[in-house]
Design a protein around this motif. Structure first.
Motif, PDB file in Angstrom:
ATOM      1  N   ASP A  46     -13.442 -14.897   0.265  1.00 44.17           N
ATOM      2  CA  ASP A  46     -13.200 -13.485   0.524  1.00 44.17           C
ATOM      3  C   ASP A  46     -14.422 -12.904   1.223  1.00 44.17           C
ATOM      4  OD1 ASP A  46     -15.079 -13.331  -1.474  1.00 44.17           O
ATOM      5  OD2 ASP A  46     -13.764 -12.414  -2.949  1.00 44.17           O
ATOM      6  N   GLY A  47     -14.281 -11.628   1.627  1.00 45.35           N
ATOM      7  CA  GLY A  47     -15.359 -10.999   2.378  1.00 45.35           C
ATOM      8  C   GLY A  47     -16.647 -10.879   1.598  1.00 45.35           C
ATOM      9  N   ARG A  48     -16.553 -10.612   0.295  1.00 43.85           N
ATOM     10  CA  ARG A  48     -17.770 -10.461  -0.511  1.00 43.85           C
ATOM     11  C   ARG A  48     -18.557 -11.771  -0.555  1.00 43.85           C
ATOM     12  NH1 ARG A  48     -19.153  -6.920  -4.627  1.00 43.85           N
ATOM     13  NH2 ARG A  48     -17.074  -6.004  -4.559  1.00 43.85           N
ATOM     14  N   ARG A  49     -17.840 -12.884  -0.750  1.00 44.50           N
ATOM     15  CA  ARG A  49     -18.536 -14.175  -0.812  1.00 44.50           C
ATOM     16  C   ARG A  49     -19.112 -14.545   0.553  1.00 44.50           C
ATOM     17  NH1 ARG A  49     -15.964 -19.979  -2.813  1.00 44.50           N
ATOM     18  NH2 ARG A  49     -17.878 -21.196  -2.554  1.00 44.50           N
ATOM     19  N   LEU A  50     -18.393 -14.240   1.633  1.00 49.34           N
ATOM     20  CA  LEU A  50     -18.919 -14.507   2.966  1.00 49.34           C
ATOM     21  C   LEU A  50     -20.227 -13.763   3.197  1.00 49.34           C
ATOM     22  CD1 LEU A  50     -15.680 -14.338   5.145  1.00 49.34           C
ATOM     23  CD2 LEU A  50     -17.113 -16.359   4.769  1.00 49.34           C
ATOM     24  N   ALA A  51     -20.279 -12.504   2.769  1.00 45.28           N
ATOM     25  CA  ALA A  51     -21.494 -11.706   2.969  1.00 45.28           C
ATOM     26  C   ALA A  51     -22.637 -12.195   2.100  1.00 45.28           C
ATOM     27  CB  ALA A  51     -21.198 -10.232   2.686  1.00 45.28           C
ATOM     28  N   ASP A  52     -22.324 -12.622   0.861  1.00 44.30           N
ATOM     29  CA  ASP A  52     -23.377 -13.041  -0.056  1.00 44.30           C
ATOM     30  C   ASP A  52     -23.959 -14.402   0.298  1.00 44.30           C
ATOM     31  OD1 ASP A  52     -23.014 -10.705  -1.420  1.00 44.30           O
ATOM     32  OD2 ASP A  52     -21.731 -11.571  -2.975  1.00 44.30           O
ATOM     33  N   LYS A 128      -2.169  -2.217   7.279  1.00 44.87           N
ATOM     34  CA  LYS A 128      -3.489  -1.646   7.052  1.00 44.87           C
ATOM     35  C   LYS A 128      -4.548  -2.729   7.116  1.00 44.87           C
ATOM     36  CE  LYS A 128      -6.134   1.138   3.777  1.00 44.87           C
ATOM     37  NZ  LYS A 128      -6.114   1.805   2.474  1.00 44.87           N
ATOM     38  N   VAL A 129      -5.630  -2.463   7.828  1.00 46.73           N
ATOM     39  CA  VAL A 129      -6.701  -3.448   7.988  1.00 46.73           C
ATOM     40  C   VAL A 129      -7.411  -3.636   6.661  1.00 46.73           C
ATOM     41  CG1 VAL A 129      -8.848  -3.955   9.193  1.00 46.73           C
ATOM     42  CG2 VAL A 129      -6.984  -2.805  10.394  1.00 46.73           C
ATOM     43  N   PRO A 130      -7.562  -4.877   6.198  1.00 47.46           N
ATOM     44  CA  PRO A 130      -8.247  -5.092   4.922  1.00 47.46           C
ATOM     45  C   PRO A 130      -9.704  -4.703   5.026  1.00 47.46           C
ATOM     46  CG  PRO A 130      -7.900  -7.174   6.040  1.00 47.46           C
ATOM     47  CD  PRO A 130      -7.141  -6.143   6.815  1.00 47.46           C
ATOM     48  N   THR A 131     -10.197  -4.115   3.977  1.00 44.64           N
ATOM     49  CA  THR A 131     -11.595  -3.704   3.938  1.00 44.64           C
ATOM     50  C   THR A 131     -12.262  -4.312   2.728  1.00 44.64           C
ATOM     51  OG1 THR A 131     -10.999  -1.707   2.712  1.00 44.64           O
ATOM     52  CG2 THR A 131     -11.099  -1.513   5.100  1.00 44.64           C
ATOM     53  N   LEU A 132     -13.582  -4.433   2.835  1.00 47.86           N
ATOM     54  CA  LEU A 132     -14.354  -4.951   1.718  1.00 47.86           C
ATOM     55  C   LEU A 132     -14.575  -3.858   0.685  1.00 47.86           C
ATOM     56  CD1 LEU A 132     -17.073  -7.014   3.570  1.00 47.86           C
ATOM     57  CD2 LEU A 132     -15.166  -7.900   2.256  1.00 47.86           C
ATOM     58  N   PRO A 133     -14.689  -4.202  -0.588  1.00 46.00           N
ATOM     59  CA  PRO A 133     -15.012  -3.184  -1.592  1.00 46.00           C
ATOM     60  C   PRO A 133     -16.396  -2.622  -1.346  1.00 46.00           C
ATOM     61  CG  PRO A 133     -15.172  -5.392  -2.522  1.00 46.00           C
ATOM     62  CD  PRO A 133     -14.551  -5.548  -1.170  1.00 46.00           C
TER      63      PRO A 133
END
Length: 288
Positions: A46-52, A128-133
């Motif tokens: 997911d986006g959070r893991r990609l960023a971390d 709707k475009v998915p967004t990160l929390p």
């Protein structure tokens, strides 16, 4: 430019050149897409893991995922399982898909074909475009907080806390030289390009290139003190020069002149009160 390739028997992924050379996508978006396509089917990401797990912050990863969604390479659908739980399923493509193309293994969240939504509830927007929390605020020092307050005014310069910490050593010289947010705002925000590809890179360049020279030191103003004897101003602690006997002759002459002026004024007042002629000077007074 010469291209050097090595032979690979295993541990590689074959991707179409059209994807790798799609100039509509930023390099960050293409890198994330290649990373996702190199994973096996069923991989959890997911986006959070990609960023971390990458040098880019959550803001950069979120923008890249929005790019991939916009051009049909990435899609997230919410599906309802048989047990009633709702999960998000991501789909990654190696060729652009039309927005209307839906995966075959998804199920609607509520209702079915031809079923109207309940009264008082709006249907969910599937496109709707998915967004990160929203990231959890992290404690940061004064330098990082100053930089975040400055760039918060410009949406094109969104930074994560990790990116701001990396830029903090370049902000410290500004603060050490006496420049704060008032000087940083025009230096970092004025004249931005219409599209900012790397907020951290642009800020790094401006912080180094626009660093103003150190301000000249202000001359020290001598502090005046109060004389212990007469209460007059003096530059040193204790008594003033006059009370200490230094320059006593000049001070005595000044006192004598003041006394003479006071005596003349008092004589004039007495003469007027007694009805006699005013005295122009000296000790003469009107007769009683």
């Amino acid at each position: 430019m010469q291209i050097h390739r090595s032979r690979r028997a295993s541990g590689f992924a074959a991707l179409p050149n059209a994807l790798l050379q799609d100039r509509r996508l930023s390099y960050t978006a293409r890198g994330i897409l290649v990373d996702l396509l190199s994973r096996p089917d069923g991989w959890s990401e997911d986006g959070r893991r990609l960023a971390d797990t990458s040098p880019q912050g959550r803001g950069a990863v979120a923008r890249a995922l929005r790019e991939l969604t916009r051009f049909g390479y990435y899609r997230v659908d919410r599906v309802r399982r048989d047990d009633g739980t709702i999960v998000s399923v991501a789909h990654v493509y190696d060729s652009p898909q039309s927005p209307q193309a839906a995966p075959g293994n998804t199920r609607p969240v509520s209702g079915g074909p031809g079923v109207d939504p309940p009264v008082g509830k709006r249907p969910k927007n599937r496109e709707k475009v998915p967004t990160l929390p929203e990231p959890v605020p992290e404690p940061c020092d004064g330098v990082v907080a100053t930089l975040l307050r400055v760039v918060r005014r410009e949406p094109r310069l969104r930074l994560g806390v990790a990116e701001a910490r990396a830029l903090a050593p370049l902000v410290e010289p500004w603060l050490e030289r006496g420049y704060g947010e008032r000087e940083l705002v025009p230096a970092l925000l004025d004249g931005l390009p219409e599209r900012v590809h790397s907020a951290a890179g642009l800020l790094r360049d401006r912080l180094v290139r626009k660093l103003p020279p150190a301000r000249p030191a202000r001359p020290a103003v001598p502090r005046l003190r109060e004389c212990d004897a007469c209460g007059g101003p003096t530059r040193q602690a204790g008594v003033c020069r006059g009370c200490a006997g230094i320059g006593e002759g000049d001070r005595a002459e000044e006192y004598a002149h003041r006394a003479e002026v006071a005596i003349r004024g008092l004589a004039r007042v007495r003469a007027v009160l007694r009805g006699g002629p005013a005295v122009s000077g000296g000790w003469q007074t009107a007769p009683a």
